[in-house]
Structure formats: structure tokens, C-alpha cells
Design a protein around this motif. Structure first.
Motif, mmCIF file in Angstrom:
data_model
loop_
_atom_site.group_PDB
_atom_site.id
_atom_site.type_symbol
_atom_site.label_atom_id
_atom_site.label_comp_id
_atom_site.label_asym_id
_atom_site.label_seq_id
_atom_site.Cartn_x
_atom_site.Cartn_y
_atom_site.Cartn_z
ATOM 1 N N LEU A 96 71.461 14.702 27.958
ATOM 2 C CA LEU A 96 71.121 15.423 26.433
ATOM 3 C C LEU A 96 71.939 16.251 26.324
ATOM 4 N N THR A 97 72.818 16.693 25.082
ATOM 5 C CA THR A 97 73.904 17.451 25.142
ATOM 6 C C THR A 97 74.366 17.085 23.355
ATOM 7 N N GLU A 98 74.699 18.712 22.616
ATOM 8 C CA GLU A 98 75.463 18.040 22.006
ATOM 9 C C GLU A 98 76.760 18.134 21.742
ATOM 10 N N THR A 99 76.988 19.218 23.453
ATOM 11 C CA THR A 99 78.785 18.887 23.791
ATOM 12 C C THR A 99 78.782 17.976 25.066
ATOM 13 N N ARG A 100 80.112 17.835 25.480
ATOM 14 C CA ARG A 100 80.278 17.060 26.712
ATOM 15 C C ARG A 100 80.211 17.496 27.710
ATOM 16 N N PRO A 101 79.519 16.775 28.256
ATOM 17 C CA PRO A 101 78.896 17.955 30.063
ATOM 18 C C PRO A 101 80.511 17.870 30.746
ATOM 19 N N GLN A 102 80.184 19.149 31.735
ATOM 20 C CA GLN A 102 81.560 19.131 32.353
ATOM 21 C C GLN A 102 81.345 19.328 34.238
ATOM 22 N N ASP A 103 82.319 19.319 34.711
ATOM 23 C CA ASP A 103 82.441 18.893 35.719
ATOM 24 C C ASP A 103 81.510 18.202 36.615
ATOM 25 N N ALA A 104 80.132 18.394 37.015
ATOM 26 C CA ALA A 104 79.790 17.421 37.678
ATOM 27 C C ALA A 104 79.278 16.571 36.756
ATOM 28 N N PHE A 105 78.826 16.771 35.893
ATOM 29 C CA PHE A 105 78.183 15.846 35.292
ATOM 30 C C PHE A 105 79.267 14.995 34.393
ATOM 31 N N ALA A 106 79.694 15.599 33.702
ATOM 32 C CA ALA A 106 80.917 14.883 33.302
ATOM 33 C C ALA A 106 81.459 13.488 32.864
ATOM 34 N N GLY A 107 81.365 12.546 34.494
ATOM 35 C CA GLY A 107 80.755 11.234 34.174
ATOM 36 C C GLY A 107 79.840 10.346 34.173
ATOM 37 N N VAL A 108 78.620 11.707 33.701
ATOM 38 C CA VAL A 108 77.166 10.480 32.768
ATOM 39 C C VAL A 108 77.080 10.417 31.250
ATOM 40 N N PRO A 109 76.977 9.287 31.034
ATOM 41 C CA PRO A 109 76.891 9.089 29.584
ATOM 42 C C PRO A 109 76.296 9.972 28.805
#
Length: 189
Positions: A154-167
């Protein structure tokens, strides 16, 4: 890998017995990283999330089937994210929101997160299962394990690093998060 996983589980249990929650969490996530099928590591990790790290854990201690991650610092800046999430999910839903707080200790989480619930307008009414995960010293291996354990961010920005591949889902797309949760929990036909 199984031997390394078993050793990490033993170290995690020992750290938990000593009250070192951060070290226990790190070792248990490492165990799952070594052996993704390590059920004993997953069970102890879930106990840890239900217990010392669980804010609002279910009364019966049962784990929730679908986990969503949110970043504590972002939620403090944008409490509307939590508000939107709480409009979509309630206390009866089999979903857990993990508020990941890298760089925070348990005391910081205990003082900052209640203010977040107030800012999101959720302090005085029952809400969904929400658990705090303060991690004073985050490490990449731990984050990779966490990214594998959650189904969405749940975020307003695109996740980075380890979380980049999580929807990723925003306040505006939170209803779609509900659809995903329902689809992934539906029994196979």
C-alpha cells in the motif's frame, strides 16, 4: 540450504527467548530465505508477528491469510492511505496490514502509530488487523523475506529494492486490493 535454515530457526528461537525480537526476526527471515519451504521457520515467524510485533493481533492468535505491507514513514506523511485501506477492509476480513517501520524501535512505534490511527480517523472504532513491524536495523535479506511474505504494498510511490516486484496499490486503487485479496483466497475450482 535446509541445514542453514534449521540453524537460523534455532538461533531465531534462542533470540526470541532472550527477548531480542530484532535478531529473532532477522534469523527467521533468513531461515525462510535459505529454505522457502521451512514450515517451522514460518510458524515461529508468524508467532513473532502475532506476539511481540503484533499490534491488533487477532484475539485467537490465528494468522491472517493475506498480508499487505505499508511503510510507516509514508503513512505518517499520507494518513489517507490508511484511511482508504480501512474503508476497504474491516475486522472480520482475513487480511493483515503490516506497517513496516525501518529505522524505528518498538518505543517509536508505540508513540507514533497511535497518532497515525487518529490522523486516519480510525483511533476510536474497530478496524482491520494491523500489525507494527519496527526494525531498528533493517537489512536487505530481511526485506527480501518480507517481500516474499506479503501479497501487496500500500503506497503512493513505486516500491523500491526488495519490494519492487510486489504489486502496489494506492489510496485510489485500494478497492482493487480487495479484489486481489478475494481472488487469492478463493478456493481453486
Amino acid at each position: 540450504q535446509r541445514v542453514l535454515a534449521a540453524e537460523a530457526v534455532a538461533e531465531g528461537r534462542a533470540a526470541l527467548a532472550e527477548g531480542d525480537v530484532h535478531r529473532a526476526l532477522t534469523r527467521l527471515v533468513n531461515a525462510v530465505a535459505h529454505d522457502p519451504l521451512a514450515n517451522d521457520a514460518r510458524l515461529v515467524l508468524q508467532e513473532l508477528l502475532n506476539g511481540p510485533l503484533g499490534a491488533g493481533a487477532p484475539a485467537d492468535g490465528a494468522p491472517r491469510a493475506f498480508a499487505v505491507l505499508a511503510f510507516a514513514d509514508e503513512l505518517l506523511e499520507r494518513p489517507e492511505l490508511l484511511g482508504a485501506y480501512c474503508e476497504v477492509f474491516g475486522p472480520a476480513d482475513d487480511v493483515t496490514l503490516i506497517i513496516y517501520a525501518p529505522g524505528w524501535d518498538a518505543e517509536q512505534a508505540g508513540t507514533r502509530l497511535p497518532a497515525l490511527l487518529t490522523a486516519a480517523g480510525r483511533a476510536d472504532r474497530p478496524g482491520p488487523d494491523i500489525r507494527a513491524m519496527p526494525v531498528a536495523h533493517p537489512d536487505p535479506v530481511q526485506e527480501e523475506g518480507l517481500a516474499r511474505a506479503v501479497r501487496a504494498v500500500l503506497t503512493e510511490t513505486r516500491p523500491q529494492d526488495a519490494f519492487a516486484g510486489v504489486p502496489a496499490f494506492t489510496a485510489a486503487t485500494a478497492p482493487q486490493l480487495r479484489v486481489l485479496a478475494d481472488l487469492l483466497r478463493a478456493p481453486a475450482a
